[in-house]
Write a protein that holds these residues in place. Structure first.
Motif, PDB file in Angstrom:
ATOM      1  N   ILE A  65      86.126 -77.768  27.853  1.00 43.91           N
ATOM      2  CA  ILE A  65      86.328 -76.314  27.887  1.00 43.91           C
ATOM      3  C   ILE A  65      85.772 -75.679  26.626  1.00 43.91           C
ATOM      4  N   ARG A  66      86.104 -76.254  25.476  1.00 43.34           N
ATOM      5  CA  ARG A  66      85.658 -75.672  24.211  1.00 43.34           C
ATOM      6  C   ARG A  66      84.136 -75.688  24.081  1.00 43.34           C
ATOM      7  N   ARG A  67      83.529 -76.794  24.473  1.00 43.39           N
ATOM      8  CA  ARG A  67      82.067 -76.874  24.355  1.00 43.39           C
ATOM      9  C   ARG A  67      81.387 -75.864  25.263  1.00 43.39           C
ATOM     10  N   LEU A 111      85.343 -73.585  33.581  1.00 40.12           N
ATOM     11  CA  LEU A 111      85.878 -72.430  32.854  1.00 40.12           C
ATOM     12  C   LEU A 111      86.587 -71.443  33.772  1.00 40.12           C
ATOM     13  N   HIS A 112      85.969 -71.130  34.896  1.00 36.61           N
ATOM     14  CA  HIS A 112      86.460 -70.039  35.740  1.00 36.61           C
ATOM     15  C   HIS A 112      87.550 -70.478  36.708  1.00 36.61           C
ATOM     16  N   ARG A 116      91.806 -72.491  34.321  1.00 34.74           N
ATOM     17  CA  ARG A 116      92.787 -71.417  34.505  1.00 34.74           C
ATOM     18  C   ARG A 116      93.959 -71.812  35.392  1.00 34.74           C
ATOM     19  N   THR A 117      93.833 -72.937  36.085  1.00 32.04           N
ATOM     20  CA  THR A 117      94.853 -73.286  37.073  1.00 32.04           C
ATOM     21  C   THR A 117      95.557 -74.614  36.799  1.00 32.04           C
ATOM     22  N   HIS A 118      95.329 -75.186  35.612  1.00 34.27           N
ATOM     23  CA  HIS A 118      95.916 -76.493  35.336  1.00 34.27           C
ATOM     24  C   HIS A 118      96.668 -76.546  34.006  1.00 34.27           C
ATOM     25  N   GLY A 119      97.374 -75.482  33.719  1.00 32.37           N
ATOM     26  CA  GLY A 119      98.241 -75.514  32.549  1.00 32.37           C
ATOM     27  C   GLY A 119      97.908 -74.456  31.513  1.00 32.37           C
ATOM     28  N   GLU A 120      98.946 -74.025  30.796  1.00 31.42           N
ATOM     29  CA  GLU A 120      98.785 -72.947  29.822  1.00 31.42           C
ATOM     30  C   GLU A 120      97.846 -73.311  28.675  1.00 31.42           C
ATOM     31  N   PHE A 122      95.172 -75.208  28.688  1.00 28.65           N
ATOM     32  CA  PHE A 122      93.789 -75.063  29.124  1.00 28.65           C
ATOM     33  C   PHE A 122      93.443 -73.590  29.332  1.00 28.65           C
ATOM     34  N   ALA A 123      94.363 -72.864  29.957  1.00 34.07           N
ATOM     35  CA  ALA A 123      94.118 -71.448  30.213  1.00 34.07           C
ATOM     36  C   ALA A 123      93.948 -70.674  28.909  1.00 34.07           C
ATOM     37  N   ALA A 124      94.692 -71.063  27.883  1.00 33.55           N
ATOM     38  CA  ALA A 124      94.595 -70.379  26.594  1.00 33.55           C
ATOM     39  C   ALA A 124      93.215 -70.556  25.974  1.00 33.55           C
ATOM     40  N   GLU A 125      92.598 -71.716  26.171  1.00 34.38           N
ATOM     41  CA  GLU A 125      91.250 -71.951  25.660  1.00 34.38           C
ATOM     42  C   GLU A 125      90.253 -70.993  26.307  1.00 34.38           C
TER      43      GLU A 125
END
Length: 222
Positions: A65-67, A111-112, A116-120, A122-125
């Motif tokens: 996600i970060r990359r 990303l999209h 967004r659907t597998h935990g806060e 990950f969504a925060a990233e």
């Protein structure tokens, strides 16, 4: 003769290879369905080596996600020249966005959809990435509005909602474009320009839409 020694791959290169495989797997299979075994096989390494480099599936997904978020933000920012007119800046930024998401559909899925659907966590990233893009777009629109209204002190909060709406529309359109055969990045950017810029152009000129039965709201250009 002794055995031929192979050149050891640098850690950074090997790690990027693993991330490439992980992005492809997560993007196509989904976070839950993706396995470390298939990621390791796709990367051409052993599963223990993936764990050695990236600790866990959760850490691997976060690194992906970060990359990909960093790459998307960089692509949009690099695509815009702030010395050009406002409509050209928006056009160039949209083209850069849609070109990147089209060229990296698995990354966009990560990303999209997946993050967004597998935990806060990950969504925060992803939220941090989105906030960075919204801030960038807000600055572009604010600069255009200040010039149009000859008001160098116009606060960014006046156009912050427009930036949020524009980024949200771009995200939805990118997902649609990637899922629709034959839609190019240029076509997607053109669609959003046709949808958004005429409205933004009127706004820059001080012409505002009003509900039926009310007088149009007009802000003087000077």
């Amino acid at each position: 003769m002794g055995a031929v020694k192979t050149k050891r791959m640098p850690r950074a290169v090997r790690e990027q290879q693993m991330l490439d495989a992980a992005v492809r797997t997560f993007g196509q299979r989904g976070y839950r369905a993706a396995s470390m075994d298939e990621i390791a096989e796709l990367a051409g390494v052993s599963k223990p080596l993936v764990y050695l480099y990236l600790n866990s599936k959760e850490d691997l997904f976060t690194a992906c996600i970060r990359r990909e978020a960093t790459a998307l933000v960089a692509a949009v920012q690099a695509g815009v020249r702030t010395d050009l007119p406002a409509d050209r800046q928006l056009w160039d930024g949209l083209r850069a966005f849609f070109a990147h998401t089209a060229q990296h559909p698995d990354a966009w899925s990560v990303l999209h959809l997946q993050a967004r659907t597998h935990g806060e966590v990950f969504a925060a990233e992803v939220t941090a990435m989105r906030d960075e893009i919204v801030t960038f777009v807000t600055q572009l629109i604010a600069a255009a509005a200040r010039e149009a209204h000859r008001n160098p002190h116009l606060p960014e909060r006046e156009v912050a909602g427009l930036a949020e709406a524009l980024v949200g529309a771009a995200e939805s359109l990118a997902a649609w474009a990637n899922a629709t055969e034959g839609v190019t990045a240029r076509q997607a950017a053109t669609t959003l320009m046709n949808f958004a810029w005429s409205g933004l152009g009127d706004l820059m000129a001080g012409r505002r839409w009003s509900p039926p039965g009310e007088e149009p709201l007009t802000r003087p250009a000077g």
